[in-house]
Design a protein around this motif. Sequence first.
Motif, short mmCIF file in Angstrom:
data_model
loop_
_atom_site.label_atom_id
_atom_site.label_comp_id
_atom_site.label_asym_id
_atom_site.label_seq_id
_atom_site.Cartn_x
_atom_site.Cartn_y
_atom_site.Cartn_z
N UNK A 322 -4.37 -45.57 18.22
CA UNK A 322 -4.24 -46.51 19.33
C UNK A 322 -4.73 -45.91 20.63
N UNK A 323 -4.55 -46.70 21.70
CA UNK A 323 -5.03 -46.30 23.04
C UNK A 323 -4.07 -45.27 23.64
N UNK A 324 -4.63 -44.23 24.23
CA UNK A 324 -3.79 -43.22 24.87
C UNK A 324 -3.07 -43.85 26.07
N UNK A 325 -1.80 -43.44 26.25
CA UNK A 325 -0.97 -44.07 27.31
C UNK A 325 -1.58 -43.85 28.69
N UNK A 326 -2.14 -42.64 28.90
CA UNK A 326 -2.58 -42.26 30.24
C UNK A 326 -4.10 -42.23 30.38
N UNK A 327 -4.83 -42.83 29.42
CA UNK A 327 -6.30 -42.80 29.49
C UNK A 327 -6.84 -44.15 29.00
N UNK A 328 -7.00 -45.10 29.93
CA UNK A 328 -7.41 -46.44 29.50
C UNK A 328 -8.75 -46.42 28.77
N UNK A 329 -8.83 -47.18 27.70
CA UNK A 329 -10.04 -47.30 26.86
C UNK A 329 -10.44 -45.98 26.19
N UNK A 330 -9.49 -45.08 26.03
CA UNK A 330 -9.67 -43.91 25.15
C UNK A 330 -8.70 -44.10 23.99
N UNK A 331 -9.26 -44.15 22.79
CA UNK A 331 -8.46 -44.46 21.61
C UNK A 331 -8.46 -43.27 20.65
N UNK A 332 -7.33 -43.05 20.01
CA UNK A 332 -7.22 -41.98 19.00
C UNK A 332 -7.12 -42.54 17.59
N UNK A 333 -7.80 -41.86 16.67
CA UNK A 333 -7.47 -41.99 15.24
C UNK A 333 -7.29 -40.53 14.82
N UNK A 334 -6.10 -40.00 15.09
CA UNK A 334 -5.87 -38.54 14.97
C UNK A 334 -4.76 -38.24 13.97
N UNK A 335 -4.77 -36.98 13.52
CA UNK A 335 -3.77 -36.58 12.52
C UNK A 335 -3.99 -37.30 11.20
N UNK A 336 -5.24 -37.62 10.92
CA UNK A 336 -5.54 -38.43 9.73
C UNK A 336 -5.72 -37.50 8.52
N UNK A 337 -4.60 -37.00 8.04
CA UNK A 337 -4.62 -36.24 6.77
C UNK A 337 -4.34 -37.25 5.66
N UNK A 338 -4.06 -36.79 4.45
CA UNK A 338 -3.78 -37.71 3.35
C UNK A 338 -2.58 -38.58 3.72
N UNK A 339 -2.58 -39.86 3.50
CA UNK A 339 -3.54 -40.68 2.77
C UNK A 339 -4.63 -41.32 3.65
N UNK A 340 -5.40 -40.48 4.33
CA UNK A 340 -6.38 -41.00 5.29
C UNK A 340 -7.54 -41.73 4.66
#
Length: 483
Positions: A322-340
Amino acid sequence: MLDVVIIGGGVVGCAVARELSRYDLRILLLEKTADICNGQSKANTAIVHGGYDAQPGTNKAKFNLLGNAMFEQICTELEVPFKRNGSLVVAFEGDDEQMIDRLFERGQENGVPGLSIIDREEILRREPNLNPTAKRALLVRNAGICCPYELTQAYAENAACNGAEFIREAEVTSILPNPQSGWLVRSMAGEFETRAVINCAGIYADKINDMVSQDHFSIHPRRGEYYIVDKKYAGKFTSTIFQIPTRLGKGILVAPTVDGTILLGPTADDIQDRDDTRSTAEGLKKVLAGAGKSWPELPGRAFITTFSGVRAHCDRDDFIIGEAKDAPLFFNAAGIESPGLSSAPAIADYLAKMVAKRLKAAQNPNFDPHRAAIPKFREMSCQERKLAIAKNPDFARIVCRCETVSEAEIRESIRRPVGARTVDGVKRRTRAGMGRCQAGFCTARVVEILCEELGKSPLEITKCGGESKMLTGFLFNRGGGEE
Ligand SMILES: Cc1cc2nc3c(=O)[nH]c(=O)nc-3n(C[C@H](O)[C@H](O)[C@H](O)COP(=O)(O)OP(=O)(O)OC[C@H]3O[C@@H](n4cnc5c(N)ncnc54)[C@H](O)[C@@H]3O)c2cc1C
């Protein structure tokens, strides 16, 4: 100016690019290495997990279940091999039996359809080569297997055909706020102004997040090592065989693949270096001990090679999406280990809709969801082979004998959008070099074809980018003298 820069060309980044290409947006994906699918997405167990394992209420549980259900449609649209072969979590001793009940309950809570617990007789009826000391098992009917490389490449190809751009060897080095556009992304391939950034950088996703956000998390590399069993043993197991999961992972599996090999592994060892994909004697010993418990008749001469992958384990122990709380229009798809891998279609669908909404994007009226696979000579009937050769004589020249890969397939893998540029790139797109001889026979010809297609000298061709040169020099120059 761009609308979206995606950082990282693994299965998640490429899937996000494809889903975003449904909208009228200027999209650029930047990948650090010489090819897409060079991180976790190339080195995993290729399982589309059922979804019983993740803690209820987590992103892992939610996206696994949603992603699993999307695989038929995605793999049909993109012509990617996928099979719902089911999986068994097997109890062999003591506490294992109670764990089966717990996993069943957790699966029910997560909404996994078609779970049941089966006894020894039913286990051995389904899997006669499994250790007969098995006591009970959780049968996960909705689990499947797919080809992770082809899925990633297919997503990328389809995204490119729908207008997304890809640049490889483009490591992102900084991201700065930019009054004109929103963000300025600096990379080894230049600077890009963009309205939105999506972080799909796998084991480096925390470093990318740190470039813009104070809401820190950290990724801890966790290596998994494997043996690959020769296709000669295809059919020994139908389902994916799990043992009871541990705190670090899902345990050592016996996992059939869509290509007919069987994977044994992975281990789960926390390591320091994020890029340390060595296979170790210690790790492989653990693989043999674990796999031997499920497959006691495991033949000692069955292995064709080893490999390892590094999981992006996050200190928050969940996917961050989702979108970082303190950075508008910066989105994370992070920590995507299994079952990624299993979750990638759902993560991409969710993020693309979220980003498109924030950018108020219109639909792309020309979006085409379909991608045709590279025709596989090994899967053609005699009649189909004759027709293919009549149309293109390159099909008559078999370059990889172990996997029956023709010159036509190799040339096409290079010519396609986001095509192969390295020997490994050809391997992952065609299977040339993945067989019993492990590229002993076909490498020289693959290098030659890469040179012909790309207009390069053999001295410029690499195994997987960087300094991994296939050749270091000529013994003789073209005039015949020494160089
Ligand atoms: C051993 C192992 C077994 C697994 N088994 C399964 C399984 O059976 N089923 C399942 O569902 N999941 C499995 N997974 C998890 C799955 O493989 C991953 O969750 C998935 O591949 C993650 O994809 P990704 O695109 O997020 O990351 P990656 O594939 O790692 O891609 C990230 C990309 O970002 C690039 N990058 C990094 N930094 C930068 C930068 N600064 N600039 C530009 N690019 C950058 C990297 O080069 C890389 O190509 C397994 C993982 C491992 C390691």
